[in-house]
Design a protein around this motif. Structure first.
Motif, PDB file in Angstrom:
ATOM      1  N   LEU A 181       1.023  -1.345  -0.086  1.00 45.34           N
ATOM      2  CA  LEU A 181       0.021   0.110   0.096  1.00 45.34           C
ATOM      3  C   LEU A 181       0.927   1.298  -0.036  1.00 45.34           C
ATOM      4  O   LEU A 181       1.516   1.434   1.050  1.00 45.34           O
ATOM      5  CB  LEU A 181      -0.932   0.050   1.248  1.00 45.34           C
TER       6      LEU A 181
ATOM      7  N   VAL B 281      11.890  -3.985   0.885  1.00 44.09           N
ATOM      8  CA  VAL B 281      10.752  -4.208   1.970  1.00 44.09           C
ATOM      9  C   VAL B 281       9.685  -5.094   1.420  1.00 44.09           C
ATOM     10  O   VAL B 281       8.796  -5.242   2.191  1.00 44.09           O
ATOM     11  CB  VAL B 281      10.086  -3.036   2.821  1.00 44.09           C
TER      12      VAL B 281
ATOM     13  N   ALA C 166       8.976  -7.564   4.014  1.00 42.54           N
ATOM     14  CA  ALA C 166       8.795  -7.199   5.378  1.00 42.54           C
ATOM     15  C   ALA C 166       7.227  -7.303   5.612  1.00 42.54           C
ATOM     16  O   ALA C 166       6.450  -7.300   4.656  1.00 42.54           O
ATOM     17  CB  ALA C 166       9.513  -5.890   5.535  1.00 42.54           C
ATOM     18  N   PRO C 167       6.826  -7.058   6.991  1.00 43.54           N
ATOM     19  CA  PRO C 167       5.303  -7.136   7.091  1.00 43.54           C
ATOM     20  C   PRO C 167       4.970  -5.680   6.471  1.00 43.54           C
ATOM     21  O   PRO C 167       5.406  -4.843   6.385  1.00 43.54           O
ATOM     22  CB  PRO C 167       5.397  -6.981   8.799  1.00 43.54           C
ATOM     23  N   HIS C 168       3.560  -5.852   6.447  1.00 41.33           N
ATOM     24  CA  HIS C 168       2.914  -4.524   5.892  1.00 41.33           C
ATOM     25  C   HIS C 168       3.004  -3.433   6.486  1.00 41.33           C
ATOM     26  O   HIS C 168       3.205  -2.323   6.039  1.00 41.33           O
ATOM     27  CB  HIS C 168       1.339  -4.884   6.038  1.00 41.33           C
ATOM     28  N   LEU C 169       3.024  -3.427   7.947  1.00 43.43           N
ATOM     29  CA  LEU C 169       3.725  -2.224   8.861  1.00 43.43           C
ATOM     30  C   LEU C 169       4.534  -1.591   8.232  1.00 43.43           C
ATOM     31  O   LEU C 169       4.625  -0.349   8.254  1.00 43.43           O
ATOM     32  CB  LEU C 169       3.352  -2.724  10.220  1.00 43.43           C
ATOM     33  N   ASN C 170       5.702  -2.189   7.989  1.00 39.61           N
ATOM     34  CA  ASN C 170       6.937  -1.668   7.886  1.00 39.61           C
ATOM     35  C   ASN C 170       6.809  -1.201   6.475  1.00 39.61           C
ATOM     36  O   ASN C 170       7.351   0.057   6.137  1.00 39.61           O
ATOM     37  CB  ASN C 170       8.153  -2.761   7.829  1.00 39.61           C
TER      38      ASN C 170
ATOM     39  N   ILE D 247       4.001   0.220   5.027  1.00 39.51           N
ATOM     40  CA  ILE D 247       3.318   1.607   5.060  1.00 39.51           C
ATOM     41  C   ILE D 247       4.325   2.541   5.734  1.00 39.51           C
ATOM     42  O   ILE D 247       4.376   3.646   5.156  1.00 39.51           O
ATOM     43  CB  ILE D 247       2.261   1.113   6.180  1.00 39.51           C
ATOM     44  N   LEU D 248       5.083   2.211   6.636  1.00 38.41           N
ATOM     45  CA  LEU D 248       6.157   3.203   7.187  1.00 38.41           C
ATOM     46  C   LEU D 248       7.047   3.798   6.382  1.00 38.41           C
ATOM     47  O   LEU D 248       7.379   5.039   6.135  1.00 38.41           O
ATOM     48  CB  LEU D 248       6.560   2.721   8.358  1.00 38.41           C
ATOM     49  N   LEU D 249       7.556   2.654   5.449  1.00 40.10           N
ATOM     50  CA  LEU D 249       8.534   3.282   4.458  1.00 40.10           C
ATOM     51  C   LEU D 249       7.977   4.229   3.503  1.00 40.10           C
ATOM     52  O   LEU D 249       8.671   5.174   3.280  1.00 40.10           O
ATOM     53  CB  LEU D 249       9.098   2.025   3.869  1.00 40.10           C
TER      54      LEU D 249
END
Lengths: 413, 290, 238, 320
Positions: free
Chosen positions: B37, B89, B92-96, B98-100
């Motif tokens: 995302l 990433v 990597a997990p979705h969270l990472n 999103i943050l990137l």
């Protein structure tokens, strides 16, 4: 996990200690002024304009110095977030030991910051450009140490009402549109009240999302109601959109009217010269309302024409009303300090209350407003875009031209 | 309500839908292919708008012409971001993720602010604030240009997806990346392609914005959030779904804003309610499959 | 020189090692099978051959060339097709699109129509269902599609992971026949993973048996089938 | 074992001392920062609770905002004192969240994230548009708690911050740990094991929102003012997510470390780099995600322990 807990502890400890240690080694050399602006985030554009005015004032003041010292303005970013503004204010008070706060933008920010000032005795001095909401005037206005140089909402709206009353043939119906945050809502409520009292028919007062990419639904709706005046209160982006989309929809009220954001260089550049023709806006200052140089301090308060020339040469752009407001605010504060002969709060504010001079923005004298003790620049004017230039059309005594009315339909030019 | 008003509201809704579609088609493609995302997608719109603005201001390039340049520039930027940052990433997990992408967004916003100030910018060309009159309906030329562009670019994307070798590869990666790998599809190149298309389409939306509205450093957020709603409503990864959802939201917002008192301030909330209702009934959106 | 050679392979998932110093070789033109209980690492070996998993140590050679550092698409281009476990057809694409994807690598693309004809000849049912979405096929048809898709790249080596899982006996027999034909008519080398020991060894030339990530038996299929150790692996040690 | 216990005791003692003692040494500025740090600890630790149960959400600003508005409206309309207002805000947020949790039961991953993100915007629009009840965009002004004194305000916010951390410890030690873990790993399987995933998810939503609402409930009394833009500020949702990730997801200390570090670093950047501060912040965020994907706690662990199993997925980008 356990070790981590300890690490957290140590981190907190050292982190907190780090905050205690650099306590003010306040240099006696400079006079520090705090300036909290939204340098990043949604208020960045206006904040940059205000910052330019203050930088110009600082440089000019430092040519001679104030009380033999230099003025140093410490700019802090509030990210347009009240909590951050409080951080900035507290830092400026406790660490930088500023003498006064000057400038700022946004009533929400102003409210939070002045709220944080409350617990200090004495309260910090402030020459504030960012507070226009009447709620702030009611809450903080009685404090002598706060000098407000931004016109209150009712100055805008009474001026607009009086102007509409002076128009012939007098418009009957008004459609008020406003952005849905504090600025637009508070102003438009007041406008509706005043307009109704004066006998205008307010056909609707509708809000829209600030900065939305599309205002065609609202404009289509307004067009269907066929008002004499389409009056909107919003920010620069919205003004651009109303102009462009009003034209595209061939929406022809007898008058397009808005507030101060309609007069900026930014707006004119974005819509193009001819497109704002006959639009009217309220303003607190226009370069064409030329004032002479100050008798007392001509070096810092030159004539409007000279000031505008200096500003334009320096920054390669036209001054914004926030540039001159914050310029005047800083110079007035410095002159107060100079006249007081010390940095002591009560003497400075006493001296500022005595200021009575001409400035490039008009006569400067702090006097009571409806709720506030010290407020300056109460007179507002109405300008109109004519042939790509702004012409002052109201009130009569400052007018530089005649009002063009009604608005010629989009298709007829 | 009169028929003329209805027609005008429909026209307004369609042109808004065109803009939404331009922004969200690329976003949904990127998600479909990489399951990422991209929170920096709105910033591609912003950069596209600035590119178009500067090409016009410095070299007098008409947006119709500079569109090609912007598409190329944004393709390059998308590819660059993919190869240098997003690539790392993917696992990597979705969270990472999103943050990137959020970090990239913050960086671009503030870079734009420092480079080009917070001023509002817009392009003035003969078609930027003019319209065609069809009976009682006024059709904005700038926004019609947007609808046209949305149709052309979406059409081209369909051609790419269903008529070319790499389009087939894109679809394959979206459906099963591991199986696509053993088909001998160079998956990293497919990712780059997807991100490049995503960025380019967003950039095209930016060109439309620079002509029919304006741009400033934070404009990306305005489009970003709406684009998220559109792609989720349509079903993540579904280009067709994004197109349909753009139409729905564009028309609904226009009708609500035109026919109801205070409609313009409620329109967006109603979009969100529609989104939540659809998700309640179809958790994967209208055309989402997984 | 063997067609495929694995040498002292170690494979880990994070810090968890699943393959230990594994070496094996598959000769050109043979059918070989990888056997072993659940979780013994069969699929991991297949995946490391096509680069889906990267070995921590050791080497993989194909036609004498090291391929364990190549990206997957280059491994495929050298002539290895991998039919993944559980078929993994692209469910929302037509049968034809699935097959065409199989010939994405240049070596397949060059002879696309010939290959397509060949696959349709091997699996006539796919020819009938060309336009149907792959997700709507039956399990057996999907497995045929998965194999056919692998063949589209004209591989030298075909890796097949559990092709018979959950299929009807009739279909299994049909597939067995296809593998035999491919090997016989085209000299295709096939490495397959299978749970059913007897069936796998019955169709293979050579068998490899894994236990907990280590190669414990290897040899000609018949010998493996008759070995005592095989029973020990599958029925537990005495 | 004994040594570990000693270390733990020391750690908690130092932490306690730091939290309780240091503030007395600080001026208003330092105290205000500590209040903000505590507020962010509360947000990030409570967000982390939802994440423990596998729910990827971006709705924390909504829970915070509901807490803020409930509390502010109670004070404005009924003159309710702030401790009760805070409780009301927390309960209000928890009820809303339970509803949201129930509605969003079937949503997974990014669908849930975006649905909750749009919920924040929707709530903001509602609050803006019912001015007769909420005062709309004009906002609500409240008199400052403790007459604006920062020290007692800090202790209140510290209390608010400690609660979700304690709740996390409790979850980790109870059977909830296993249940949340199984929902996070594979919800279908958890259901098959007979776990009432609906109930637990709704519970996680309510619990997490309770703490966010508590923090929100104090905020307007502290800042003395609230408007929809600051109460329902999507930035808060993002911060609440960045902090646990920077600190270390699913851990007790992670959200705390993340909130402390990020708030202080953010403040340092803001006061040092002026208008460029967010640019540096953005770049730093990108680098942190690339270099320390498991956060600071993960980094610390790698330092302190010789070998830790860290799942590394290679080759295929597994994307679901």
């Amino acid at each position: 996990m356990r070790k981590m807990t300890m690490a957290v502890g140590l981190g907190l400890l050292f982190g907190s200690l780090g905050m205690v240690l650099p306590v003010a080694w306040a240099a006696e050399e400079e006079i520090r002024i705090g300036a909290v602006w939204g340098l990043t985030g949604p208020q960045a554009g206006v904040s940059q304009e205000g910052r330019r005015g203050m930088e110009m004032a600082q440089d000019l003041l430092n040519k001679k110095g104030v009380l033999g010292r230099k003025i140093r303005v410490i700019f802090e970013d509030d990210k347009a977030d009240p909590a951050v503004a409080v951080s900035a204010a507290e830092k400026l008070i406790t660490q930088d030991k500023v003498v006064a706060f000057v400038g700022g933008v946004g009533s929400t920010i102003c409210n939070a910051m002045l709220g944080a000032f409350e617990k200090y005795t004495p309260k910090p001095l402030g020459t504030l450009t960012g507070c226009g909401a009447t709620t702030i005037e009611q809450r903080f206005g009685k404090e002598r140490g706060y000098f407000f140089v931004h016109p209150w909402e009712y100055y805008y709206q009474t001026t607009m009402r009086d102007f509409l009353l002076s128009v012939t043939p007098r418009p009957q119906t008004v459609f008020i549109a406003h952005e849905d945050r504090l600025y637009g809502t508070s102003h438009s409520k007041m406008a509706e009240e005043y307009f109704k009292e004066a006998g205008f028919k307010v056909v609707a007062r509708e809000s829209f999302k600030s900065g939305a990419p599309d205002l065609t639904p609202l404009l289509t709706r307004a067009k269907a109601m066929n008002p004499d005046v389409f009056y909107w209160i919003a920010y620069g982006a919205d003004a651009v959109l109303v102009t462009k989309q009003g034209k595209e929809l061939n929406f022809n009220p007898r008058m397009y009217a808005s507030t101060v954001q309609l007069g900026t260089q930014e707006y004119r550049d974005a819509v193009g010269k001819g497109n704002a023709e006959t639009f009217v806006g309220i303003t607190v200052w226009e370069p064409i309302a030329a004032f002479p140089a100050s008798k007392e301090w001509p070096e810092v308060f030159p004539s409007t024409r000279d000031w505008v020339r200096d500003y334009t040469t320096r920054f390669k752009r036209e001054p914004h009303y926030y540039s001159i407001m914050s310029y005047v605010a800083l110079v007035a504060t410095a002159k107060g300090i100079e006249a007081a002969g010390s940095l002591e709060r009560d003497r400075v504010l006493g001296a500022m209350e005595k200021i009575n001079t001409m400035t490039p923005m008009g006569p400067l004298k702090f006097s009571p407003s409806k709720f506030a003790v010290n407020h300056a620049f109460k007179q507002m004017m109405i300008f109109q875009w004519q042939k790509g230039e702004k012409v002052l059309v109201f009130p009569r005594d400052v007018a530089s031209g005649m009002l063009m009315h009604p608005f010629p339909a989009w298709t007829q030019r | 309500m009169s028929l003329a008003l209805l027609a005008q509201a429909t026209a307004n809704g369609l042109s808004l839908a065109g803009l939404y579609a331009l922004v969200s088609v690329g976003l949904t493609l990127v998600f479909g292919v990489m399951r990422i995302l991209n929170f920096a997608h709105g910033e591609f719109v912003m950069l596209g708008a600035y590119a178009s603005f500067w090409l016009f201001t410095l070299w007098g390039l008409d947006p119709l012409a500079s569109l090609a340049v912007v598409l190329v520039l944004m393709t390059g930027l998308g590819a660059l971001i993919q190869t240098t940052l997003v690539k790392r990433v993917l696992a990597a997990p979705h969270l990472n993720q999103i943050l990137l992408t959020f970090g990239i967004a913050v960086t671009f916003q503030n870079l734009a602010l420092l480079l080009w100030t917070g001023d509002l910018r817009a392009i003035k060309v003969w078609y930027s604030a003019s319209s065609l009159t069809l009976g009682p309906v006024s059709l904005s030329l700038g926004r019609t240009f947007g609808i046209g562009l949305a149709m052309i670019l979406t059409g081209l994307l369909y051609l790419l997806l269903f008529r070319t070798e790499y389009g087939r590869a894109l679809r394959a990666v979206a459906q099963d990346p591991e199986a696509a790998l053993v088909m001998g599809i160079p998956i990293q190149r497919v990712y780059i392609l997807a991100m490049a298309i995503g960025a380019a389409y967003a950039g095209a939306a930016g060109v439309v914005a620079s002509v029919s509205m304006f741009t400033y450093p934070l404009i990306g957020f305005l489009f970003g959030l709406k684009a998220f709603c559109v792609v989720i409503l349509g079903g993540l990864g579904s280009v067709f779904g994004a197109t349909v959802a753009s139409l729905i939201l564009g028309l609904v917002e226009s009708f609500v804003g035109t026919f109801f008192a205070q409609g313009s301030s409620w329109a967006e909330a109603i979009s969100f309610v529609i989104l939540l209702l659809v998700l309640l009934l179809r958790p994967k959106g209208l055309f989402g499959v997984e | 020189m063997p067609l495929l050679e694995l040498e002292a392979l170690d494979v880990c998932y994070g810090d968890l090692q699943v393959i230990w110093a594994l070496s094996l070789a598959v000769e050109r033109g043979t059918i070989a099978c990888l056997l072993g209980p659940n979780g013994s690492g069969k699929s991991t070996i297949m995946n490391s051959i096509t680069g889906l998993v990267r070995p921590r140590a050791g080497a993989i050679r194909f036609q004498g060339e090291r391929i364990d550092r190549l990206p997957t698409y280059e491994i495929i281009e050298r002539g290895i097709a991998h039919v993944l476990e559980r078929r993994r057809v692209f469910p929302f694409m037509s049968v034809l699109d699935n097959l065409l994807l199989g010939s994405f690598p240049p070596r397949g693309k060059a002879k696309r129509s010939d290959q397509l004809a060949r696959v349709f000849a091997l699996f006539p049912v796919l020819a009938q269902r060309q336009a149907q979405l792959a997700g709507t096929l039956s399990g057996g048809e999907q497995q045929m599609l998965a194999i056919g898709r692998g063949l589209m790249a004209r591989p030298t080596l075909l890796l097949v992971d559990e092709p018979f899982l959950g299929l009807a006996p009739v279909v299994i027999r049909e597939l067995l026949d296809i593998f035999a034909r491919l090997n016989r008519e085209e000299g295709m080398t096939i490495l397959l993973v299978e749970q059913n020991v007897e069936m796998a060894l019955g169709m293979s030339h050579r068998g490899f048996v894994l236990e907990s990530g280590r190669l414990v038996i290897q040899g000609p299929a018949r010998e493996v089938l008759e070995s005592v150790e095989l029973r020990q692996v599958f029925l537990g040690r005495p | 074992m004994r040594r570990r216990v000693t270390v733990a005791t020391t750690g908690v003692a130092v932490l306690g001392l730091a939290c309780l003692g240091v503030p007395f040494l600080l001026g208003n500025y330092g105290l205000h920062l500590l209040v903000l740090v505590s507020m962010y600890v509360a947000l990030s630790a409570s967000w982390n609770i939802l994440t423990l149960a596998g729910q990827l959400t971006l709705g924390h600003a909504g829970f915070f905002g509901v807490g803020a508005y409930t509390s502010a409206l109670l004070a404005l309309r009924l003159g309710v004192p702030f401790p009760l207002g805070m409780a009301g805000g927390a309960v209000g947020a928890a009820i809303l969240a339970a509803g949201v949790g129930f509605i969003c039961l079937r949503l997974r991953g990014v669908y849930l994230a975006i649905a909750t993100l749009s919920l924040v915007e929707a709530l903001k629009i509602v609050v803006l548009n019912v001015p007769d009840f909420t005062e709309g965009p004009i906002g609500i002004t409240l008199s400052p708690v403790f007459r604006g004194a920062r020290l007692p305000a800090y202790f209140v916010m510290l209390g608010v911050a400690i609660l979700p951390v304690l709740a996390t410890v409790w979850i980790k030690r109870s059977k909830l740990h296993v249940i949340f873990g199984s929902i996070r790993e594979d919800e279908g399987a958890a259901q098959m094991l007979g776990i009432n995933t609906t109930a637990y998810k709704v519970f996680a939503f309510a619990l997490s929102a309770f703490f966010a609402g508590l923090a929100g409930g104090f905020y307007p009394h502290y800042i003395t003012y609230t408007v929809p833009d600051t109460a329902f500020n999507i930035g808060l949702s993002i911060e609440a997510q960045i902090m646990p990730i920077l600190g270390g997801l699913y851990t007790v200390a992670g959200p705390v470390v993340g909130a402390v570090v990020l708030t202080l670093v953010g403040e340092y950047l803001r006061t040092t780099f002026g208008a460029a501060n967010l640019l540096i912040y953005g770049i730093a965020m990108v680098l942190v995600i690339l270099w320390f994907p498991d956060g600071l706690v993960g980094l610390g662990r790698r330092w302190w322990q010789a070998r830790v199993p860290v799942p590394v997925r290679e080759g295929v980008a597994d994307v679901r």
